[in-house]
Motif scaffolding. Structure first.
Motif, PDB file in Angstrom:
ATOM      1  N   GLN A 188       0.835  -1.195   0.000  1.00 25.45           N
ATOM      2  CA  GLN A 188       0.000   0.000   0.000  1.00 25.45           C
ATOM      3  C   GLN A 188       0.873   1.250   0.000  1.00 25.45           C
ATOM      4  N   LEU A 189       0.557   2.162  -0.920  1.00 24.81           N
ATOM      5  CA  LEU A 189       1.266   3.430  -0.961  1.00 24.81           C
ATOM      6  C   LEU A 189       0.769   4.338   0.173  1.00 24.81           C
ATOM      7  N   PRO A 190       1.579   5.305   0.585  1.00 19.56           N
ATOM      8  CA  PRO A 190       1.098   6.268   1.572  1.00 19.56           C
ATOM      9  C   PRO A 190      -0.165   6.968   1.077  1.00 19.56           C
ATOM     10  N   GLY A 191      -0.954   7.510   1.992  1.00 21.37           N
ATOM     11  CA  GLY A 191      -2.142   8.252   1.605  1.00 21.37           C
ATOM     12  C   GLY A 191      -1.803   9.407   0.683  1.00 21.37           C
ATOM     13  N   GLU A 192      -2.787   9.866  -0.085  1.00 24.17           N
ATOM     14  CA  GLU A 192      -2.526  10.875  -1.107  1.00 24.17           C
ATOM     15  C   GLU A 192      -1.898  12.141  -0.532  1.00 24.17           C
ATOM     16  N   THR A 193      -2.417  12.620   0.590  1.00 22.87           N
ATOM     17  CA  THR A 193      -1.875  13.849   1.173  1.00 22.87           C
ATOM     18  C   THR A 193      -0.431  13.664   1.601  1.00 22.87           C
ATOM     19  N   ASP A 194      -0.152  12.545   2.283  1.00 23.14           N
ATOM     20  CA  ASP A 194       1.212  12.285   2.751  1.00 23.14           C
ATOM     21  C   ASP A 194       2.161  12.057   1.576  1.00 23.14           C
ATOM     22  N   LEU A 195       1.720  11.275   0.585  1.00 19.50           N
ATOM     23  CA  LEU A 195       2.588  10.972  -0.551  1.00 19.50           C
ATOM     24  C   LEU A 195       2.889  12.228  -1.359  1.00 19.50           C
ATOM     25  N   ALA A 196       1.879  13.081  -1.565  1.00 17.45           N
ATOM     26  CA  ALA A 196       2.100  14.334  -2.292  1.00 17.45           C
ATOM     27  C   ALA A 196       3.116  15.205  -1.560  1.00 17.45           C
ATOM     28  N   ALA A 197       2.992  15.241  -0.228  1.00 22.07           N
ATOM     29  CA  ALA A 197       3.931  16.051   0.560  1.00 22.07           C
ATOM     30  C   ALA A 197       5.346  15.484   0.470  1.00 22.07           C
ATOM     31  N   GLN A 198       5.487  14.149   0.523  1.00 21.36           N
ATOM     32  CA  GLN A 198       6.810  13.532   0.446  1.00 21.36           C
ATOM     33  C   GLN A 198       7.474  13.787  -0.902  1.00 21.36           C
ATOM     34  N   LEU A 199       6.678  13.762  -1.966  1.00 23.36           N
ATOM     35  CA  LEU A 199       7.223  13.962  -3.308  1.00 23.36           C
ATOM     36  C   LEU A 199       7.360  15.438  -3.664  1.00 23.36           C
ATOM     37  N   GLY A 200       6.760  16.313  -2.844  1.00 25.62           N
ATOM     38  CA  GLY A 200       6.857  17.739  -3.103  1.00 25.62           C
ATOM     39  C   GLY A 200       6.000  18.201  -4.263  1.00 25.62           C
ATOM     40  N   VAL A 201       4.832  17.540  -4.456  1.00 26.34           N
ATOM     41  CA  VAL A 201       3.922  17.937  -5.529  1.00 26.34           C
ATOM     42  C   VAL A 201       2.546  18.199  -4.935  1.00 26.34           C
ATOM     43  N   SER A 202       1.677  18.777  -5.728  1.00 23.81           N
ATOM     44  CA  SER A 202       0.309  19.026  -5.268  1.00 23.81           C
ATOM     45  C   SER A 202      -0.495  17.732  -5.288  1.00 23.81           C
ATOM     46  N   THR A 203      -1.571  17.693  -4.529  1.00 25.05           N
ATOM     47  CA  THR A 203      -2.424  16.496  -4.533  1.00 25.05           C
ATOM     48  C   THR A 203      -3.082  16.303  -5.896  1.00 25.05           C
ATOM     49  N   VAL A 204      -3.330  17.408  -6.610  1.00 21.04           N
ATOM     50  CA  VAL A 204      -3.914  17.297  -7.952  1.00 21.04           C
ATOM     51  C   VAL A 204      -2.938  16.584  -8.888  1.00 21.04           C
ATOM     52  N   THR A 205      -1.657  16.992  -8.833  1.00 26.25           N
ATOM     53  CA  THR A 205      -0.641  16.337  -9.655  1.00 26.25           C
ATOM     54  C   THR A 205      -0.536  14.863  -9.299  1.00 26.25           C
ATOM     55  N   LEU A 206      -0.537  14.564  -8.006  1.00 20.71           N
ATOM     56  CA  LEU A 206      -0.418  13.174  -7.571  1.00 20.71           C
ATOM     57  C   LEU A 206      -1.596  12.344  -8.067  1.00 20.71           C
ATOM     58  N   ARG A 207      -2.799  12.882  -7.957  1.00 17.47           N
ATOM     59  CA  ARG A 207      -3.978  12.118  -8.390  1.00 17.47           C
ATOM     60  C   ARG A 207      -3.929  11.823  -9.882  1.00 17.47           C
ATOM     61  N   GLU A 208      -3.475  12.796 -10.671  1.00 17.99           N
ATOM     62  CA  GLU A 208      -3.342  12.551 -12.112  1.00 17.99           C
ATOM     63  C   GLU A 208      -2.295  11.472 -12.375  1.00 17.99           C
ATOM     64  N   ALA A 209      -1.207  11.488 -11.599  1.00 17.06           N
ATOM     65  CA  ALA A 209      -0.159  10.485 -11.766  1.00 17.06           C
ATOM     66  C   ALA A 209      -0.672   9.097 -11.390  1.00 17.06           C
ATOM     67  N   LEU A 210      -1.417   9.006 -10.295  1.00 19.52           N
ATOM     68  CA  LEU A 210      -1.982   7.711  -9.889  1.00 19.52           C
ATOM     69  C   LEU A 210      -2.945   7.183 -10.941  1.00 19.52           C
ATOM     70  N   MET A 211      -3.688   8.088 -11.568  1.00 17.11           N
ATOM     71  CA  MET A 211      -4.600   7.660 -12.638  1.00 17.11           C
ATOM     72  C   MET A 211      -3.805   7.070 -13.798  1.00 17.11           C
ATOM     73  N   ALA A 212      -2.686   7.720 -14.171  1.00 18.07           N
ATOM     74  CA  ALA A 212      -1.850   7.199 -15.246  1.00 18.07           C
ATOM     75  C   ALA A 212      -1.250   5.851 -14.872  1.00 18.07           C
ATOM     76  N   LEU A 213      -0.844   5.695 -13.608  1.00 14.74           N
ATOM     77  CA  LEU A 213      -0.287   4.422 -13.150  1.00 14.74           C
ATOM     78  C   LEU A 213      -1.352   3.327 -13.158  1.00 14.74           C
ATOM     79  N   ARG A 214      -2.585   3.686 -12.826  1.00 17.31           N
ATOM     80  CA  ARG A 214      -3.674   2.689 -12.899  1.00 17.31           C
ATOM     81  C   ARG A 214      -3.887   2.252 -14.343  1.00 17.31           C
ATOM     82  N   GLN A 215      -3.814   3.205 -15.281  1.00 15.96           N
ATOM     83  CA  GLN A 215      -3.998   2.862 -16.694  1.00 15.96           C
ATOM     84  C   GLN A 215      -2.892   1.948 -17.201  1.00 15.96           C
ATOM     85  N   ARG A 216      -1.693   2.080 -16.609  1.00 17.11           N
ATOM     86  CA  ARG A 216      -0.571   1.203 -16.979  1.00 17.11           C
ATOM     87  C   ARG A 216      -0.612  -0.121 -16.230  1.00 17.11           C
ATOM     88  N   GLY A 217      -1.554  -0.277 -15.322  1.00 19.49           N
ATOM     89  CA  GLY A 217      -1.669  -1.521 -14.572  1.00 19.49           C
ATOM     90  C   GLY A 217      -0.673  -1.659 -13.448  1.00 19.49           C
TER      91      GLY A 217
END
Length: 270
Positions: A43-72
């Motif tokens: 399990q990945l960290p929660g969206e808020t925590d993961l976005a903070a760790q990576l230094g990106v916005s939660t919007v950017t993170l959510r779009e990235a997670l969507m792309a990762l889901r599309q890649r399986g």
């Protein structure tokens, strides 16, 4: 490999940087999954925590997670006990990595090579100036572990650790962070070249020469040897990229080139 895994995993969740984009987050997490730094079902960290760790916005993170889901590569479950979970896809790793490499243009690879060359060369030069010979034991241990690693993913992890250890020997925190960031971005791609046994010997010989130069306090020789290590690896990656059917040059200056050609273009850039 347990000693390496902890340090390598920490690079997964370091800030991506001021130029972060959705594709940068996708590459970072996707590479970590391909390298086995993030396990199947983890399990990945929660969206808020993961976005903070990576230094990106939660919007950017959510779009990235969507792309990762599309890649399986990620599965998201809702409700109690839900979240985003790693999903390692089936099929040969090499095919997935080649598909990943096809997403890089040759211009991006050359730009990455320029950055990596500058950082690793500077690290070697400073290490030769600042490090005592007896402090090089971790580098020698990592080099021997690299020579004995049996699979490409393990080789890539140890290769990255070796570079980070050399940067740490330079006694520059900023430079060490730069090297960590580069390997977090490019580590999975190196699996494509480090999987070749003959090339692995060449890599080990080149890095052994770097360590010897650092030991001797020969700062300019250490810098030149370190830059050669990077230029050789990036030259092979660009050749692989150009050889992917249907991928094309992927950007300006996409014609075939060797290691020598890469250095020639780099030296003539304005």
């Amino acid at each position: 490999m347990k000693r390496d895994q902890g340090g390598a995993r920490r690079t997964v969740f370091t800030p991506i940087g001021t130029q972060a984009r959705v594709d940068a987050v996708v590459r970072r997490l996707g590479d970590a999954i391909e390298l086995g730094l993030l396990a199947d079902g983890e399990q990945l960290p929660g969206e808020t925590d993961l976005a903070a760790q990576l230094g990106v916005s939660t919007v950017t993170l959510r779009e990235a997670l969507m792309a990762l889901r599309q890649r399986g590569l990620v599965t998201t479950r809702r409700g109690r006990g839900g979240g985003s979970f790693v999903t390692v896809p089936e099929g040969p790793v090499e095919e997935r990595l080649l598909a990943h490499l096809a997403g890089w243009s040759t211009e991006e690879l050359r730009d990455l090579g320029d950055h990596w060359t500058a950082a690793f060369g500077a690290a070697a030069r400073l290490a030769a100036q600042r490090t005592e010979p007896e402090d090089l034991s971790p580098l020698r241990r990592s080099l021997e572990e690299l020579a004995g690693a049996e699979d490409a993913a393990a080789r890539s992890r140890v290769h990255g650790r070796l570079h980070v250890e050399l940067a740490a020997a330079a006694q520059s925190a900023r430079l060490t962070r730069e090297v960590i960031g580069i390997h977090a971005e490019a580590g999975a791609l190196l699996c494509l070249v480090l999987g070749e046994d003959a090339y692995l010997k060449d890599v080990c010989d080149r890095h052994r020469a770097v360590i010897c130069a650092v030991h001797d306090g020969a700062d300019e020789r250490a810098r030149a040897q370190a830059e050669q290590c990077v230029q050789t690896s990036m030259g092979r990656l660009v050749e692989l990229r150009l050889g992917i059917p249907g991928a094309g040059g992927g950007g300006p200056g996409g014609g075939p080139h060797t290691e020598e050609g890469t250095r020639g273009r780099r030296s003539t850039r304005p």
